[in-house]
Design an enzyme around this catalytic site. Structure first.
Site, PDB file in Angstrom:
ATOM      1  N   GLY A   2       3.617 -38.359   7.887  1.00 52.01           N
ATOM      2  CA  GLY A   2       3.543 -36.864   7.396  1.00 52.01           C
ATOM      3  C   GLY A   2       2.876 -35.912   8.707  1.00 52.01           C
ATOM      4  O   GLY A   2       2.507 -36.366   9.611  1.00 52.01           O
ATOM      5  N   TYR A   3       3.438 -34.903   8.410  1.00 46.22           N
ATOM      6  CA  TYR A   3       3.123 -33.806   9.694  1.00 46.22           C
ATOM      7  C   TYR A   3       2.101 -32.776   9.225  1.00 46.22           C
ATOM      8  O   TYR A   3       2.192 -32.244   8.188  1.00 46.22           O
ATOM      9  CB  TYR A   3       4.661 -33.224  10.412  1.00 46.22           C
TER      10      TYR A   3
END
Length: 155
Positions: free
Chosen positions: A30-31
């Protein structure tokens, strides 16, 4: 310490790569930030976790900082900051001549998307490609992992 990442990304013509897979790794990522000039990523694999910062660079090169972090910390960060937009994929490793190709086969909302990445030592490095390599999508933002987290497109 920073290193310069130089990689090219390709769609695949066929499934011939499958017979050459040396091993596969499950990845959840995820970012935390997807700023156009830099991204901050959490990546959790079968046995390790990483915090990665990538900047914008010239051409196909970009600065990259990657740090192994405790898996428990990565899980907490992922759940706090990324769980609504994370990516799940299986990375298959294929050695071809003197290069390692990483084939990402996406699951979840991007099921059906498969592409290959290969890291190079320089932007001008010559490389022999296997017969399953298709169209190059290196500069196409549609295939940036940091943009896929924002997209619900199926492939």
């Amino acid at each position: 310490r920073s290193k310069m990442e130089i990689e090219r990304k390709f769609l695949l013509k066929n499934d011939n790569w499958k017979k050459s897979v040396s091993h596969s790794i499950h990845i959840k990522q995820g970012y935390i930030s997807t700023n156009p000039l830099s991204v901050v990523r959490i990546r959790i694999t079968d046995s390790k976790a990483f915090l990665t910062l990538k900047g914008k660079g010239p051409g196909i090169s970009r600065p990259e900082y990657e740090y192994e972090i405790p898996t428990q910390d990565a899980d907490e960060m992922y759940n706090l900051f990324c769980s609504d937009s994370g990516l799940v994929k299986i990375r298959h490793i294929v050695e071809y001549k003197s290069h390692k190709f990483e084939i990402d086969e996406f699951e979840g909302r991007h099921k059906g998307l498969i592409f290959a990445e290969v890291e190079l030592n320089s932007e001008t490095e010559k490389i022999d490609f296997p017969d399953w390599i298709g169209e190059e999508v290196t500069g196409n933002p549609q295939y940036f992992n940091s943009n896929l987290v924002k997209s619900n497109n199926s492939f």
